[in-house]
Design a protein around this motif. Structure first.
Motif, PDB file in Angstrom:
ATOM      1  N   VAL A 284      -3.808   3.495  -6.084  1.00  0.00           N
ATOM      2  CA  VAL A 284      -2.453   3.934  -5.372  1.00  0.00           C
ATOM      3  C   VAL A 284      -2.202   2.522  -3.771  1.00  0.00           C
ATOM      4  O   VAL A 284      -2.474   2.962  -2.898  1.00  0.00           O
ATOM      5  CB  VAL A 284      -2.575   5.342  -5.503  1.00  0.00           C
ATOM      6  CG1 VAL A 284      -0.725   5.638  -4.125  1.00  0.00           C
ATOM      7  CG2 VAL A 284      -2.806   6.336  -5.574  1.00  0.00           C
ATOM      8  N   ILE A 285      -0.944   1.954  -4.487  1.00  0.00           N
ATOM      9  CA  ILE A 285      -1.160   0.879  -3.416  1.00  0.00           C
ATOM     10  C   ILE A 285      -0.137   1.392  -2.522  1.00  0.00           C
ATOM     11  O   ILE A 285       1.291   1.674  -2.702  1.00  0.00           O
ATOM     12  CB  ILE A 285      -0.840  -0.900  -3.839  1.00  0.00           C
ATOM     13  CG1 ILE A 285      -2.343  -1.001  -4.784  1.00  0.00           C
ATOM     14  CG2 ILE A 285      -0.422  -1.584  -2.935  1.00  0.00           C
ATOM     15  CD1 ILE A 285      -2.250  -2.155  -5.459  1.00  0.00           C
ATOM     16  N   GLY A 286       0.034   1.573  -1.149  1.00  0.00           N
ATOM     17  CA  GLY A 286       1.280   2.404  -0.465  1.00  0.00           C
ATOM     18  C   GLY A 286       0.486   4.065   0.476  1.00  0.00           C
ATOM     19  O   GLY A 286       0.365   4.324  -0.527  1.00  0.00           O
ATOM     20  N   GLY A 287       0.953   3.729   1.219  1.00  0.00           N
ATOM     21  CA  GLY A 287       0.414   5.231   2.130  1.00  0.00           C
ATOM     22  C   GLY A 287       1.458   6.029   2.310  1.00  0.00           C
ATOM     23  O   GLY A 287       1.569   7.109   3.087  1.00  0.00           O
ATOM     24  N   GLY A 288       2.741   5.868   1.679  1.00  0.00           N
ATOM     25  CA  GLY A 288       3.721   6.642   2.211  1.00  0.00           C
ATOM     26  C   GLY A 288       3.563   7.813   1.021  1.00  0.00           C
ATOM     27  O   GLY A 288       2.514   8.877   0.681  1.00  0.00           O
ATOM     28  N   ASP A 289       4.899   8.855   0.897  1.00  0.00           N
ATOM     29  CA  ASP A 289       4.971  10.179   0.181  1.00  0.00           C
ATOM     30  C   ASP A 289       4.798   9.759  -1.187  1.00  0.00           C
ATOM     31  O   ASP A 289       3.623  11.099  -1.411  1.00  0.00           O
ATOM     32  CB  ASP A 289       5.892  10.558   1.019  1.00  0.00           C
ATOM     33  CG  ASP A 289       6.261  11.296   2.208  1.00  0.00           C
ATOM     34  OD1 ASP A 289       4.903  11.430   2.569  1.00  0.00           O
ATOM     35  OD2 ASP A 289       7.055  11.495   2.379  1.00  0.00           O
ATOM     36  N   THR A 290       4.851   8.164  -1.231  1.00  0.00           N
ATOM     37  CA  THR A 290       5.098   8.117  -3.110  1.00  0.00           C
ATOM     38  C   THR A 290       3.545   8.129  -3.272  1.00  0.00           C
ATOM     39  O   THR A 290       3.666   8.788  -4.829  1.00  0.00           O
ATOM     40  CB  THR A 290       6.095   7.118  -3.178  1.00  0.00           C
ATOM     41  OG1 THR A 290       7.283   7.776  -2.941  1.00  0.00           O
ATOM     42  CG2 THR A 290       6.454   7.294  -4.649  1.00  0.00           C
ATOM     43  N   GLY A 291       2.952   7.508  -3.003  1.00  0.00           N
ATOM     44  CA  GLY A 291       2.040   7.336  -2.970  1.00  0.00           C
ATOM     45  C   GLY A 291       0.470   8.649  -3.365  1.00  0.00           C
ATOM     46  O   GLY A 291       0.039   8.802  -3.503  1.00  0.00           O
ATOM     47  N   SER A 292       1.292  10.004  -1.713  1.00  0.00           N
ATOM     48  CA  SER A 292       0.864  11.015  -1.997  1.00  0.00           C
ATOM     49  C   SER A 292       0.992  11.333  -3.639  1.00  0.00           C
ATOM     50  O   SER A 292       0.529  12.474  -4.019  1.00  0.00           O
ATOM     51  CB  SER A 292       1.148  11.703  -1.056  1.00  0.00           C
ATOM     52  OG  SER A 292       0.795  13.277  -0.960  1.00  0.00           O
ATOM     53  N   ASP A 293       2.293  11.380  -3.852  1.00  0.00           N
ATOM     54  CA  ASP A 293       2.377  11.961  -4.966  1.00  0.00           C
ATOM     55  C   ASP A 293       1.846  11.401  -6.461  1.00  0.00           C
ATOM     56  O   ASP A 293       1.858  11.733  -7.226  1.00  0.00           O
ATOM     57  CB  ASP A 293       4.078  11.861  -5.304  1.00  0.00           C
ATOM     58  CG  ASP A 293       5.045  12.534  -4.175  1.00  0.00           C
ATOM     59  OD1 ASP A 293       4.266  13.991  -3.313  1.00  0.00           O
ATOM     60  OD2 ASP A 293       6.264  12.533  -4.356  1.00  0.00           O
ATOM     61  N   CYS A 294       1.581  10.327  -5.893  1.00  0.00           N
ATOM     62  CA  CYS A 294       0.851   9.580  -7.305  1.00  0.00           C
ATOM     63  C   CYS A 294      -0.375  10.300  -7.630  1.00  0.00           C
ATOM     64  O   CYS A 294      -1.170  10.792  -8.452  1.00  0.00           O
ATOM     65  CB  CYS A 294       0.769   8.560  -7.069  1.00  0.00           C
ATOM     66  SG  CYS A 294       2.033   7.791  -7.189  1.00  0.00           S
ATOM     67  N   ILE A 295      -1.087  10.710  -7.037  1.00  0.00           N
ATOM     68  CA  ILE A 295      -2.546  11.099  -5.664  1.00  0.00           C
ATOM     69  C   ILE A 295      -2.062  12.318  -6.880  1.00  0.00           C
ATOM     70  O   ILE A 295      -3.097  12.722  -7.384  1.00  0.00           O
ATOM     71  CB  ILE A 295      -2.664  10.757  -4.490  1.00  0.00           C
ATOM     72  CG1 ILE A 295      -2.754   9.817  -3.697  1.00  0.00           C
ATOM     73  CG2 ILE A 295      -4.054  11.928  -4.115  1.00  0.00           C
ATOM     74  CD1 ILE A 295      -3.119  10.046  -2.541  1.00  0.00           C
ATOM     75  N   GLY A 296      -1.802  13.589  -6.240  1.00  0.00           N
ATOM     76  CA  GLY A 296      -1.693  14.566  -6.772  1.00  0.00           C
ATOM     77  C   GLY A 296      -1.411  14.755  -8.122  1.00  0.00           C
ATOM     78  O   GLY A 296      -1.909  15.801  -8.900  1.00  0.00           O
ATOM     79  N   THR A 297      -0.522  13.785  -9.127  1.00  0.00           N
ATOM     80  CA  THR A 297      -0.480  13.335 -10.885  1.00  0.00           C
ATOM     81  C   THR A 297      -1.900  13.454 -10.852  1.00  0.00           C
ATOM     82  O   THR A 297      -2.130  13.953 -12.357  1.00  0.00           O
ATOM     83  CB  THR A 297       0.941  12.930 -10.518  1.00  0.00           C
ATOM     84  OG1 THR A 297       2.144  13.385  -9.545  1.00  0.00           O
ATOM     85  CG2 THR A 297       1.216  12.760 -11.891  1.00  0.00           C
ATOM     86  N   ALA A 298      -2.068  12.636 -10.557  1.00  0.00           N
ATOM     87  CA  ALA A 298      -3.552  11.443 -10.958  1.00  0.00           C
ATOM     88  C   ALA A 298      -4.538  12.443 -11.130  1.00  0.00           C
ATOM     89  O   ALA A 298      -5.584  12.654 -12.266  1.00  0.00           O
ATOM     90  CB  ALA A 298      -3.768   9.964  -9.544  1.00  0.00           C
ATOM     91  N   HIS A 299      -5.095  13.283 -10.183  1.00  0.00           N
ATOM     92  CA  HIS A 299      -5.718  14.339 -10.693  1.00  0.00           C
ATOM     93  C   HIS A 299      -5.479  15.087 -11.205  1.00  0.00           C
ATOM     94  O   HIS A 299      -6.223  15.948 -12.120  1.00  0.00           O
ATOM     95  CB  HIS A 299      -5.833  15.793  -9.217  1.00  0.00           C
ATOM     96  CG  HIS A 299      -6.790  14.773  -8.085  1.00  0.00           C
ATOM     97  ND1 HIS A 299      -7.161  14.417  -7.776  1.00  0.00           N
ATOM     98  CD2 HIS A 299      -5.996  14.349  -6.088  1.00  0.00           C
ATOM     99  CE1 HIS A 299      -7.970  13.635  -6.740  1.00  0.00           C
ATOM    100  NE2 HIS A 299      -7.072  13.766  -5.706  1.00  0.00           N
ATOM    101  N   ARG A 300      -4.420  16.094 -11.405  1.00  0.00           N
ATOM    102  CA  ARG A 300      -3.859  16.879 -12.347  1.00  0.00           C
ATOM    103  C   ARG A 300      -3.560  16.003 -13.577  1.00  0.00           C
ATOM    104  O   ARG A 300      -3.831  16.913 -14.926  1.00  0.00           O
ATOM    105  CB  ARG A 300      -2.823  17.772 -11.744  1.00  0.00           C
ATOM    106  CG  ARG A 300      -2.268  18.404 -10.735  1.00  0.00           C
ATOM    107  CD  ARG A 300      -0.850  18.404 -10.083  1.00  0.00           C
ATOM    108  NE  ARG A 300      -0.851  19.840  -9.172  1.00  0.00           N
ATOM    109  CZ  ARG A 300      -1.799  18.871  -8.102  1.00  0.00           C
ATOM    110  NH1 ARG A 300      -1.862  17.634  -7.710  1.00  0.00           N
ATOM    111  NH2 ARG A 300      -1.595  20.124  -6.959  1.00  0.00           N
ATOM    112  N   GLN A 301      -3.404  14.799 -14.128  1.00  0.00           N
ATOM    113  CA  GLN A 301      -4.103  14.776 -15.104  1.00  0.00           C
ATOM    114  C   GLN A 301      -5.564  13.924 -15.600  1.00  0.00           C
ATOM    115  O   GLN A 301      -5.979  13.816 -16.640  1.00  0.00           O
ATOM    116  CB  GLN A 301      -3.145  12.764 -14.951  1.00  0.00           C
ATOM    117  CG  GLN A 301      -1.428  13.148 -14.835  1.00  0.00           C
ATOM    118  CD  GLN A 301      -0.570  11.400 -14.662  1.00  0.00           C
ATOM    119  OE1 GLN A 301      -1.758  10.611 -14.946  1.00  0.00           O
ATOM    120  NE2 GLN A 301       0.357  12.010 -15.667  1.00  0.00           N
TER     121      GLN A 301
END
Length: 447
Positions: A284-301
């Protein structure tokens, strides 16, 4: 003030999150709730300050001392009445607002234990729905029609306020369902879409019409309306134009987040369309809230690993002397998604994407240093020459959004929310939607 010395005897207690091993297996909301007694105790910590900085810091002008006084006394309906005077959608802000009010709470500034204002707000609105305090109302019509273009937080707030003023409101939304960023940008584990649908049912029952699948050309607004509220948000994500950008497996964050929300809503995508982290190393390139949302989604996928990089330096923990109050505190934020597992790195610039057979396999990054600008402006980035390759089968670009360039609009059109300011917060968009409704009402009444 319900209990004058409660802030001295009752510690701050947050509801916290569901256990990690449980929540990463579903998309249900991760945040828990306190029971009624504990919630009233937390509300009692409010000191009802003579100068309530929480009220000043809230873009909506919410009145935390007032609704928390009612809450700690068990007067839930009174608390809801106070809260709903300034906030159209406490169920949204109570879940996803960064709580600017809490950052200005005197208890935050004195010993870093602010009142749990955001959680108290969420508890009040949920009690209001549960106890039936919220019922559709009918408003006397004034014979005028207003079109709202966009159904994100700004558009919904503008529509809600205009409807209450007696206007016949039609909301145009280009996607298949209303909600904008709330529905397609924010993961379900932060904001369940049943919460949005619950509010939309009330708005429709109160007379607001929603036309979905309507792509509106802003240069030619639909005819037959006395005024327009343009609340189209910031749909254009910031790109990363470096060598290898054309490789498969590199996506804007919103492509993944919106698709996942659609999948949870019942839509299907074929294998070529599907963006999934299953079995992949995700960057994930970018350290904001959208990047955080990508992290949580990636784990669930089902990602094998998740790494997040940020070009800016790592902020300090807890307190940052460079951003003292009343500035927004730039400090290290660890979200529920970060807690689920993520390698976080800072001061890394992306030089080029690396691939094999047309697909991305990694990103070459370089450490950078940030030097103070001679004129005191934005710090200057200095490459260090220290390079490495981060393995990645899926790269998600979460670097923010660009302020849209709007065409010349007619005089009876008001622009609100991110469309006017560039990317912002949901709470600020709701406030902007309310102001847009007031501006339209003032304009039409002046005529």
């Amino acid at each position: 003030m319900g209990t004058p010395k409660a802030f001295l005897t009752i510690p701050r207690q947050e509801a916290g999150y569901r256990p990690i091993h449980e929540r990463i297996n579903d998309y249900s909301e991760v945040e828990q709730t306190l029971n009624t007694s504990e919630r009233k105790l937390q509300a009692s910590r409010c000191m009802d300050c003579g100068v309530p900085f929480c009220h000043w810091a809230c873009p909506l002008g919410n009145r935390p001392p007032e609704f928390q006084d009612a809450l700690c006394k068990g007067e839930w309906q009174k608390a809801y009445d106070i809260l709903s005077r300034t906030n159209d959608f406490p169920e949204f802000t109570g879940r996803i607002c960064p709580a600017l009010c809490e950052k200005s709470c005197v208890l935050k500034l004195s010993f870093d234990a602010p009142v749990t204002i955001r959680e108290d707000e969420a508890a009040i609105i949920e009690a209001a729905f549960r106890e039936g305090y919220i019922r559709p109302q009918q408003y006397e019509r004034n014979g005028r029609r207003v079109a709202v273009v966009g159904s994100g937080p700004a558009g919904l707030a503008a529509a809600n306020q205009l409807n209450r003023r007696g206007y016949e409101v039609t909301v145009f939304e280009r996607d298949e369902q209303p909600g904008g960023l709330l529905r397609y940008g924010i993961p379900n584990f932060k904001l369940g879409k049943n919460i949005i649908d619950r509010r939309l049912r009330i708005m429709e029952a109160e007379g607001i019409a929603f036309q979905t699948g309507s792509e509106i050309d802003l240069a030619r607004l639909p005819e037959g309306f006395d005024a327009y509220a343009v609340c189209t948000g910031t749909p254009q994500a910031r790109d990363l134009a470096i060598p290898g950008r054309e490789l498969a497996g590199i996506h804007f964050a919103m492509e993944m987040l919106a698709q996942q929300n659609r999948v949870l809503a019942g839509q299907t995508f074929d294998a070529k369309e599907r963006i999934t982290a299953r079995g992949k190393h995700v960057l994930v390139i970018g350290g904001g809230d959208t990047g955080s949302d990508c992290i949580g989604t990636a784990h669930r996928q089902g990602a094998l690993s998740v790494t997040q990089i940020e070009i800016m330096p790592q902020p300090p923990v807890g307190h940052n002397p460079a951003t003292p109050w009343p500035q927004w505190p730039v400090v290290l934020k660890t979200s529920s998604s970060h807690e689920e597992g993520c390698t976080r790195r800072w001061s890394l610039n992306s030089n080029r994407f690396i691939g094999r057979n047309g697909r991305v396999t990694g990103v070459e990054v370089e450490e950078v240093e940030w030097l103070p600008a001679p004129d005191g402006g934005r710090p200057v980035m200095k490459p260090t020459g220290r390079k490495e390759v981060i393995q990645a089968d899926l790269v998600l670009l979460a670097m923010g959004f660009l302020k849209p360039q709007l065409p010349q609009l007619p005089q009876n059109a008001v622009v609100a929310g991110d469309a006017a300011t560039g990317p912002s917060l949901v709470v600020k968009c709701i406030a902007a939607g309310r102001r847009a409704a007031a501006d339209i009402d003032r304009m039409l009444n002046a005529k």
